[in-house]
Design an enzyme around this catalytic site. Structure first.
Site, mmCIF file in Angstrom:
data_model
loop_
_atom_site.group_PDB
_atom_site.id
_atom_site.type_symbol
_atom_site.label_atom_id
_atom_site.label_comp_id
_atom_site.label_asym_id
_atom_site.label_seq_id
_atom_site.Cartn_x
_atom_site.Cartn_y
_atom_site.Cartn_z
ATOM 1 N N GLY A 215 0.768 -1.250 0.052
ATOM 2 C CA GLY A 215 0.027 -0.151 0.182
ATOM 3 C C GLY A 215 0.855 1.239 0.087
ATOM 4 O O GLY A 215 1.771 1.054 0.807
ATOM 5 N N ARG B 294 0.936 -5.008 -5.124
ATOM 6 C CA ARG B 294 1.080 -6.171 -4.109
ATOM 7 C C ARG B 294 1.589 -7.484 -4.526
ATOM 8 O O ARG B 294 1.695 -8.532 -4.024
ATOM 9 C CB ARG B 294 -0.267 -6.358 -3.479
ATOM 10 C CG ARG B 294 -0.664 -5.044 -2.620
ATOM 11 C CD ARG B 294 -1.657 -5.488 -1.237
ATOM 12 N NE ARG B 294 -2.284 -4.410 -0.759
ATOM 13 C CZ ARG B 294 -1.560 -3.665 0.262
ATOM 14 N NH1 ARG B 294 -0.535 -4.031 0.583
ATOM 15 N NH2 ARG B 294 -2.291 -2.610 0.685
ATOM 16 N N ASP C 83 5.155 -5.164 5.780
ATOM 17 C CA ASP C 83 5.700 -6.702 5.940
ATOM 18 C C ASP C 83 5.519 -7.577 4.913
ATOM 19 O O ASP C 83 6.304 -8.459 4.557
ATOM 20 C CB ASP C 83 4.771 -7.288 7.405
ATOM 21 C CG ASP C 83 3.060 -7.391 6.882
ATOM 22 O OD1 ASP C 83 2.786 -6.728 5.796
ATOM 23 O OD2 ASP C 83 2.269 -7.938 7.718
ATOM 24 N N THR D 234 4.775 2.161 6.173
ATOM 25 C CA THR D 234 3.380 1.724 6.127
ATOM 26 C C THR D 234 2.497 2.820 7.109
ATOM 27 O O THR D 234 2.919 3.242 8.082
ATOM 28 C CB THR D 234 2.848 0.276 6.765
ATOM 29 O OG1 THR D 234 1.697 0.162 7.216
ATOM 30 C CG2 THR D 234 3.654 -0.041 8.174
ATOM 31 N N ILE D 235 1.351 3.095 6.857
ATOM 32 C CA ILE D 235 0.504 3.921 7.594
ATOM 33 C C ILE D 235 0.169 2.884 9.110
ATOM 34 O O ILE D 235 -0.368 3.556 9.891
ATOM 35 C CB ILE D 235 -0.692 4.411 7.130
ATOM 36 C CG1 ILE D 235 -1.812 3.356 6.590
ATOM 37 C CG2 ILE D 235 -0.633 5.454 5.771
ATOM 38 C CD1 ILE D 235 -3.174 3.654 6.214
ATOM 39 N N ASP D 236 -0.002 1.748 9.005
ATOM 40 C CA ASP D 236 -0.067 1.056 10.172
ATOM 41 C C ASP D 236 0.611 1.032 11.137
ATOM 42 O O ASP D 236 0.189 0.344 12.550
ATOM 43 C CB ASP D 236 -0.489 -0.415 9.486
ATOM 44 C CG ASP D 236 -1.495 -0.745 8.450
ATOM 45 O OD1 ASP D 236 -2.322 0.310 8.433
ATOM 46 O OD2 ASP D 236 -1.302 -1.593 7.708
ATOM 47 N N ASP E 63 3.143 -0.930 11.888
ATOM 48 C CA ASP E 63 3.142 -2.286 12.449
ATOM 49 C C ASP E 63 4.466 -3.256 12.041
ATOM 50 O O ASP E 63 4.353 -4.427 12.376
ATOM 51 C CB ASP E 63 2.113 -3.148 12.238
ATOM 52 C CG ASP E 63 1.852 -3.351 10.781
ATOM 53 O OD1 ASP E 63 2.624 -2.767 9.942
ATOM 54 O OD2 ASP E 63 0.783 -4.178 10.362
ATOM 55 N N ARG F 107 -25.827 11.912 19.041
ATOM 56 C CA ARG F 107 -25.844 10.696 18.624
ATOM 57 C C ARG F 107 -24.486 10.027 19.077
ATOM 58 O O ARG F 107 -23.162 10.694 19.492
ATOM 59 C CB ARG F 107 -25.399 10.731 16.839
ATOM 60 C CG ARG F 107 -26.657 11.178 16.272
ATOM 61 C CD ARG F 107 -26.248 11.399 14.763
ATOM 62 N NE ARG F 107 -27.650 11.592 14.271
ATOM 63 C CZ ARG F 107 -27.654 12.460 12.808
ATOM 64 N NH1 ARG F 107 -26.740 12.733 12.275
ATOM 65 N NH2 ARG F 107 -28.928 12.455 12.281
ATOM 66 N N GLY G 90 -5.553 -0.100 9.447
ATOM 67 C CA GLY G 90 -4.434 -0.548 10.602
ATOM 68 C C GLY G 90 -4.229 -2.204 10.335
ATOM 69 O O GLY G 90 -3.427 -2.737 11.400
ATOM 70 N N ARG G 91 -5.099 -2.768 9.692
ATOM 71 C CA ARG G 91 -4.824 -4.313 9.449
ATOM 72 C C ARG G 91 -4.966 -4.765 10.944
ATOM 73 O O ARG G 91 -6.004 -4.684 11.891
ATOM 74 C CB ARG G 91 -3.930 -4.681 8.652
ATOM 75 C CG ARG G 91 -3.930 -4.065 7.282
ATOM 76 C CD ARG G 91 -3.237 -4.649 6.262
ATOM 77 N NE ARG G 91 -1.625 -4.698 6.681
ATOM 78 C CZ ARG G 91 -1.102 -6.128 6.677
ATOM 79 N NH1 ARG G 91 -1.600 -7.149 6.324
ATOM 80 N NH2 ARG G 91 0.124 -6.290 7.195
ATOM 81 N N GLU H 5 -10.090 -1.454 11.912
ATOM 82 C CA GLU H 5 -10.749 -2.249 10.933
ATOM 83 C C GLU H 5 -10.380 -3.827 11.248
ATOM 84 O O GLU H 5 -11.253 -4.643 11.044
ATOM 85 C CB GLU H 5 -10.183 -1.913 9.649
ATOM 86 C CG GLU H 5 -8.685 -2.153 9.382
ATOM 87 C CD GLU H 5 -8.033 -2.020 8.022
ATOM 88 O OE1 GLU H 5 -8.903 -1.379 7.271
ATOM 89 O OE2 GLU H 5 -7.238 -2.042 7.583
ATOM 90 N N ARG I 251 -24.330 6.462 13.968
ATOM 91 C CA ARG I 251 -23.970 6.314 12.732
ATOM 92 C C ARG I 251 -22.457 5.826 12.672
ATOM 93 O O ARG I 251 -21.663 5.857 13.542
ATOM 94 C CB ARG I 251 -23.961 7.837 12.287
ATOM 95 C CG ARG I 251 -25.385 8.394 12.564
ATOM 96 C CD ARG I 251 -26.455 7.747 11.208
ATOM 97 N NE ARG I 251 -27.789 8.220 11.509
ATOM 98 C CZ ARG I 251 -28.424 9.173 10.946
ATOM 99 N NH1 ARG I 251 -27.630 10.071 10.427
ATOM 100 N NH2 ARG I 251 -29.701 9.344 11.256
ATOM 101 N N ARG J 235 -4.615 7.319 3.680
ATOM 102 C CA ARG J 235 -3.259 6.890 2.898
ATOM 103 C C ARG J 235 -2.680 8.023 2.086
ATOM 104 O O ARG J 235 -1.798 8.109 1.597
ATOM 105 C CB ARG J 235 -3.314 5.826 2.266
ATOM 106 C CG ARG J 235 -3.405 4.411 3.177
ATOM 107 C CD ARG J 235 -2.761 3.389 2.180
ATOM 108 N NE ARG J 235 -2.922 3.051 1.049
ATOM 109 C CZ ARG J 235 -3.571 1.959 0.616
ATOM 110 N NH1 ARG J 235 -3.951 0.742 1.252
ATOM 111 N NH2 ARG J 235 -3.643 1.731 -0.718
#
Ligand code: F6P
Length: 345
Positions: free
Chosen positions: A10, A72, A103, A125-127, A129, A162, A170-171, A222, A269, A278
């Site tokens: 990604g 990928r 990874d 990575t934005i994650d 990790d 609300r 973030g996987r 997520e 909501r 990203r």
């Protein structure tokens, strides 16, 4: 010496800072040549390559994404892929390859190095990790997007009384969710490393209702999963699989929102932030980290220290064994999660 660089997996903000720094350092400092392979490993498999001289990297520092493109594609999943990568090293007379990835891309890089190819890894990575580094570039920019969203959702959630559930990327880790929860002042955060029950999420929201706070912001990663409620039932989250055999996340926010609404009878909501996280121009932090990592990766290659991955540790750029990526995703530290938890409910 002739070096190459590719970006795989990604995209994330800061990749162009790496490409620019690696090219400029190679050309100016070492009077060597840098080739850019397009679309990740595909560039080597299909000979999609261009020279990265100084004009080629002009003006790219503030740009998000990657000027080289990404994919990928994994040479280990392609018929004859590993031999094709090996052949590409010969064809392009490469003395070393800088592989910028998360990874998946870095795991392939580590395996190729184990098979004798001269490779240096650069974690992105934005994650956030990737193991072996305190932080990856891309994360800071993504975090800024998420925190802005949490800020914006507060005002509308409060006006309408609300609950708003924000699903973030973030996987299998919750770095973005937990960090944005703290920095944005979320009322509950659900992270994969700390599975919770829907019952507990609703209890936190009930506590707020009892205090006269009729709105709540719930941030859910997520990849979050749920433990059973006291009645033994757990919210089941199922993910599709992408063409590369990886989970394609998405949907947990909507599932959780429906449960909250039906249990608490409060309008709920969902917002799924998606690829906004990203995109866009990298923050100064990500430009700086990308630049430092790009320079360090070239230095490692010139010194023929292959099989290493550049890394940020205690504020300094250093390197670790590339094989460290085999450890699997780096989880959120308990301290960070506990800091978010102080503000739940
Ligand atoms: O790894 C970065 C990431 O943005 C994850 O947070 C997300 O789950 C995934 O990539 C999405 O991948 P794709 O671009 O293949 O949909």
């Amino acid at each position: 010496m002739r070096l190459g660089i590719l970006t795989g997996g990604g995209d994330c903000p800061g990749l162009n800072a790496v490409i620019r720094a690696a090219a400029v350092h190679t050309v100016r400092t070492y009077q060597n040549q840098m080739l850019g392979f397009e679309d990740g490993w595909l560039g080597l498999l299909k000979s999609r390559v261009r020279e990265l001289d100084l004009p080629a990297v002009k003006g790219i520092l503030p740009r998000g994404g990657t000027i080289l493109g990404t994919s990928r594609v994994d040479p280990f999943r392609e018929e004859g892929g590993v031999q094709a990568v090996r052949d590409a090293f010969g064809l392009h007379e490469l003395d070393g390859l800088l592989v910028c990835g998360g990874d998946g891309t870095l795991a392939a890089a580590a395996r190729l190095h184990a098979e004798g190819l001269p490779i240096v890894g650069i974690p992105k990575t934005i994650d956030n990790d990737v193991p072996g580094t305190d932080c990856t570039f891309g994360f800071d920019t993504a975090l800024e997007h998420v925190v802005r969203a949490v800020d914006a959702l507060h005002t509308t959630a409060e006006s309408h009384d609300r609950v708003i559930v924000l699903e973030v990327m973030g996987r299998s880790t919750g770095w973005l969710a937990v960090s944005a929860g703290i920095a944005g002042g979320a009322d509950v955060v659900v992270a994969p490393e700390h599975p919770t029950s829907v019952h507990d999420v609703c209890t936190y929201i009930r506590h707020r209702l009892a205090r006269g706070r009729y709105f709540s912001i719930v941030v859910v990663a997520e990849g979050a999963t749920f433990v059973p409620d006291p009645d033994g039932k757990a919210l089941e989250v199922q993910h599709r699989v992408d063409p590369f055999g990886r989970p394609r996340y998405g949907g947990v926010g909507e599932l959780l929102a429906r449960e909250i609404e039906s249990r608490l009878r409060i309008e709920t909501r969902t917002v799924t932030l998606g690829y906004v996280q990203r995109g866009g121009t990298p923050t100064p932090f990500d430009r700086l980290l990308g630049t430092r990592m790009g320079i360090a990766a070239v230095d490692l290659a010139v010194a023929k220290r292959f099989g290493r991955m550049v890394s940020l540790q205690g504020g300094c750029i250093t390197s670790v064994e590339l094989a460290v990526v085999g450890q699997g995703p780096r989880p959120v530290t308990p301290e960070l999660y506990e800091a978010a938890k102080v503000f739940f409910g």
